[in-house]
Scaffold this motif. Sequence first.
Motif, PDB file in Angstrom:
ATOM      1  N   ASN A  15       0.821  -1.205   0.000  1.00 46.53           N
ATOM      2  CA  ASN A  15       0.000   0.000   0.000  1.00 46.53           C
ATOM      3  C   ASN A  15       0.856   1.257   0.000  1.00 46.53           C
ATOM      4  O   ASN A  15       0.457   2.283  -0.555  1.00 46.53           O
ATOM      5  CB  ASN A  15      -0.950   0.006   1.186  1.00 46.53           C
ATOM      6  CG  ASN A  15      -2.054  -1.023   1.026  1.00 46.53           C
ATOM      7  OD1 ASN A  15      -2.395  -1.407  -0.083  1.00 46.53           O
ATOM      8  ND2 ASN A  15      -2.595  -1.484   2.137  1.00 46.53           N
ATOM      9  N   GLY A  31       3.519   1.610  -1.559  1.00 49.09           N
ATOM     10  CA  GLY A  31       3.988   1.816  -2.923  1.00 49.09           C
ATOM     11  C   GLY A  31       3.083   2.781  -3.666  1.00 49.09           C
ATOM     12  O   GLY A  31       3.510   3.476  -4.574  1.00 49.09           O
ATOM     13  N   GLU A  32       1.826   2.844  -3.267  1.00 46.85           N
ATOM     14  CA  GLU A  32       0.869   3.733  -3.904  1.00 46.85           C
ATOM     15  C   GLU A  32       0.795   5.089  -3.208  1.00 46.85           C
ATOM     16  O   GLU A  32       0.153   6.001  -3.697  1.00 46.85           O
ATOM     17  CB  GLU A  32      -0.507   3.080  -3.904  1.00 46.85           C
ATOM     18  CG  GLU A  32      -0.529   1.771  -4.673  1.00 46.85           C
ATOM     19  CD  GLU A  32      -1.821   1.004  -4.470  1.00 46.85           C
ATOM     20  OE1 GLU A  32      -2.747   1.565  -3.852  1.00 46.85           O
ATOM     21  OE2 GLU A  32      -1.899  -0.135  -4.912  1.00 46.85           O
ATOM     22  N   VAL A  33       1.420   5.246  -2.072  1.00 48.51           N
ATOM     23  CA  VAL A  33       1.377   6.488  -1.311  1.00 48.51           C
ATOM     24  C   VAL A  33       2.609   7.322  -1.657  1.00 48.51           C
ATOM     25  O   VAL A  33       3.704   6.803  -1.830  1.00 48.51           O
ATOM     26  CB  VAL A  33       1.354   6.179   0.208  1.00 48.51           C
ATOM     27  CG1 VAL A  33       1.465   7.437   1.030  1.00 48.51           C
ATOM     28  CG2 VAL A  33       0.099   5.418   0.572  1.00 48.51           C
TER      29      VAL A  33
END
Length: 170
Positions: A134, A136-138
């Motif tokens: 998660n 990685g998407e932030v």
Amino acid sequence: MASERPRVRLDQPRAPRRSLLPRYDAEAFGRVSERIARFLGTWRFIAWMTAVIIVWVVWNVSAPERLRWDNYPFIFLTLMLSLQASYAAPLILLAQNRQADRDRVNLEQDRARNERSIADTEYLTREIAGLRMNLGEVATRDWIRSELQDLVKELTDRDHEVERTTQREA
């Protein structure tokens, strides 16, 4: 109907059968045997046993003839030592069996605790992996910084182009 059996009730426990053998508490007997075995394995026991044997032999060698109870080959002393050994060996084995049972229970508890620890560790590992995925998407601080630096560079380049075009026009 003269030989009618009493009715057996299934909702109540049976009355204990009478036995000719004496009853004893196995747990209390086991605790006593452990205490005895623990005492038999000490230097204090060896010292007391040595003192008793020395007194026994000295008394039966040097006391007046009428006060001696076990003359030279010390048959009675041998009988007493054999009797003590015949009782000590089973008591020591009983104490060892009880210790083995305690060790087995402790081992089972340790295994259960280890299984719980492994399950907890696996759960935490999955949670951390999920967080990493998660994240990685932030947007991270470094990513935002690089994006801002790119924007600043782009704005600076545009300012330079605007200055050049205004200078050419002037």
